[in-house]
Each structure stands twice: as structure tokens, then as C-alpha cells.
Design a protein around this motif. Sequence first.
Motif, short mmCIF file in Angstrom:
data_model
loop_
_atom_site.label_atom_id
_atom_site.label_comp_id
_atom_site.label_asym_id
_atom_site.label_seq_id
_atom_site.Cartn_x
_atom_site.Cartn_y
_atom_site.Cartn_z
N SER A 152 0.82 -1.21 0.00
CA SER A 152 0.00 0.00 0.00
C SER A 152 0.85 1.26 0.00
O SER A 152 0.66 2.18 0.78
CB SER A 152 -0.94 0.01 1.20
N LEU A 167 -4.50 10.29 -3.13
CA LEU A 167 -4.10 8.89 -3.30
C LEU A 167 -5.06 8.13 -4.19
O LEU A 167 -4.72 7.06 -4.71
CB LEU A 167 -4.03 8.19 -1.94
N ALA A 168 -6.27 8.64 -4.36
CA ALA A 168 -7.29 7.96 -5.15
C ALA A 168 -7.41 8.58 -6.53
O ALA A 168 -7.45 9.80 -6.68
CB ALA A 168 -8.65 8.04 -4.43
N ASN A 187 -10.94 9.41 -0.90
CA ASN A 187 -9.52 9.73 -0.84
C ASN A 187 -9.03 9.83 0.60
O ASN A 187 -7.94 9.38 0.93
CB ASN A 187 -9.25 11.04 -1.58
N ARG A 245 -8.30 6.45 2.25
CA ARG A 245 -7.11 5.74 1.77
C ARG A 245 -5.86 6.07 2.59
O ARG A 245 -4.84 5.42 2.42
CB ARG A 245 -6.88 6.04 0.30
N HIS A 246 -5.95 7.06 3.45
CA HIS A 246 -4.85 7.38 4.36
C HIS A 246 -4.95 6.61 5.68
O HIS A 246 -4.06 6.73 6.52
CB HIS A 246 -4.84 8.88 4.65
N GLN A 265 -6.01 1.70 1.86
CA GLN A 265 -5.43 1.93 0.54
C GLN A 265 -5.10 0.61 -0.17
O GLN A 265 -5.35 0.45 -1.36
CB GLN A 265 -4.16 2.78 0.67
N GLU A 291 -6.70 -0.53 -3.76
CA GLU A 291 -5.83 -0.68 -4.93
C GLU A 291 -5.71 -2.12 -5.41
O GLU A 291 -5.53 -2.36 -6.61
CB GLU A 291 -4.44 -0.13 -4.61
#
Length: 336
Positions: free
Chosen positions: A17, A232-233, A258, A261-262, A284, A288
Motif C-alpha cells: 500500500s 491517493l485515489a 480519498n 485511503r490514508h 489503501q 488498490e
Amino acid sequence: MKYLSLLFVFISTVGFSQVGGEHVYSFLNFSTSARQTALGGSILTLTDDVNQPLWNPASINKNLDNRFSFNYVNYLLEINYLSAVYAYTFNDHLNTFHTGITYLNYGTFIAADENGVETGTFKAYDMALSVGYAYQIPHTDFHLGMNVKLINSVIEQYTSMGIAADFGILYESEFKPYQFAAVIRNLGTQLTTYDRTRESIPFQIQVGGSYRLEHVPIKIYGTLDNLQQWQLAYANPSDATTDLEGNTIDNSPGFFDNLMRHVVVGAELFPEKGFNLRMGFNVQRAEELGLNNVRTFAGLSFGFGLKVKRIKLNYAFAKFHPVADSHSFSLEINLN
């Protein structure tokens, strides 16, 4: 030209990740600790684990004195990740120093010329040697720590050297059930490049904490990861739809998607006993590496810890993909 492009694409695709494919030495943000991996892979407040200073140098303390740990990760295919760490307290004035070595072996690859004719095989590996130290601010519960890392990477006849540092701060009080931490990782540069092209190393900012429940033997961990990069997205082409007029709609991820995802979370059952159960979730990684309309359990990790006298054994299982699992093993010995 060898299959170098294939190697880098593979590494960035299956990374733990990470913000993949943008930096050299991405292995610096892979966890080798089975306990760390079981809790999601980015926990910052494990003050009783000699492996933790590789992730947060502010966690170095006298309770880790003369402890040694060896870690092995059966990653994917022929990729194996190993590390060994040790902490030693010289005296009350110098406090405790921590040292560690990590080694990531990517296996054996087929070498070929520009016409596709095989010419033999070659290997690739990454290695880093770290030395760390922490200091408690007088009359406070705040600890400051720093790691210095010398990095070496080899791909066939191509080599690269680098240097980096980690900086951490940790708040911990024996009278409080919670801890907080912040870490700046991999602040450094390449000293020598593979082929005259200088690349950035995987700089990372994290904040996290943990809380020990009062009446239930559970400790909860949480981390906000990759704060150095908000976005990140990105839109997945396979999620695109077409409206009635034939226009393609990207379905780009929103603010909340987004933000999540952190997030990395974990929980540990019986954290202070001889036997522990652990579980973690990395959002994340789940986003992904998951598949549309298929339950893959990507992002989930599980594990346990067993302590017998001076020996601790930790194990973790991490799910990446329906055909890609990872197993981590850690053996810690108290040499006192």
C-alpha cells in the motif's frame, strides 16, 4: 536491455500500500515485523517491540535493552524480505541505541538481449543498514528519535547507493491509556544512481495513536498514512460508465474515498499477556488491490504472538489478492 521495466512494474504494483511507481528504494516502507504487519503495516506506538524503531525511532527505550529479533517475510513469488535488529543500553547517560539491517531479495530473472535471445540470469536485491537513537525531553512524556540509514540497491550490473533519515516524536505516559506519535520517514537522497538518472526516495509523513480499553483486554491502533500526498485515489478506467449520449463518465473518487485511503487501523487482544491475537485493515491496499464485484479480502491482515520466557514468536498473514498471500515470521529473544 534486461527485463528491468518488468521488475519495476511488478514491485510497484504489489507494494504494501505504497504510493507506488514514483520513487526508488520503495522497500524502505515495507514492514518486516510480523506484529506490525498483522496490525495493518503502519502502526507507530509499539513501545515494547524491538522491531518498532525501524518504523518510529522515538520508540527506542531502555526496556528494549539487549533484545534481538530476526524477521522473515515470504512476500510474493520468489521475493523474500528479511531483517535483523538489536538494541543496547550503554549506560544511564548515553541511554539506548538501536541498529538494524533489512534485505529484500527479488529472486532470479532471465536476461536477454534486444532481440529477445536469452543470455543467462541475473539477480536483484535492496539492502539498508540503520542506526537509531531516542531522547526523552526532561520532565515531560515526550520522546524524540532519529534513524540514519545507508541504502544499497543492485539490479544486475546496475547499482545505487543512498542515505536517508527518519525523525519521530512519541507521547507516552505510564498513567495514561493512550499514546500518540508522528514520524517523518526517508528524508534523504541517492548518492549514486543506476544509470545517471537521479530519482527521489519514498519520503513519507505519518501520524498515529493507540488506546488501551479500560475494562476489555483490547488495544486499538490507528494511523493516518502518506500525509505528504493528499491525492491517493484516482479514477479507475474499469469503473467508467457511459451516459445516454455516449459520453464516458470517469466516476472519479470523492473526498471521503480519498481521505479513507490514508487510514490504517488495527486491534490487539490480550496485548500484555503471553498470547495475543491481532487484526488490521489497510484501506489503501484494499482499494488498490481489490477486484470489482469480487470479495478478495485485500487489505486485511491477521496474526498472533506467543511469549515463552525470554522468547517471543509472532506470525502474520496478509491478504493482497485472490492468488497473492504473504506470511511474516518474527523471532525475538531477550538476551539479558
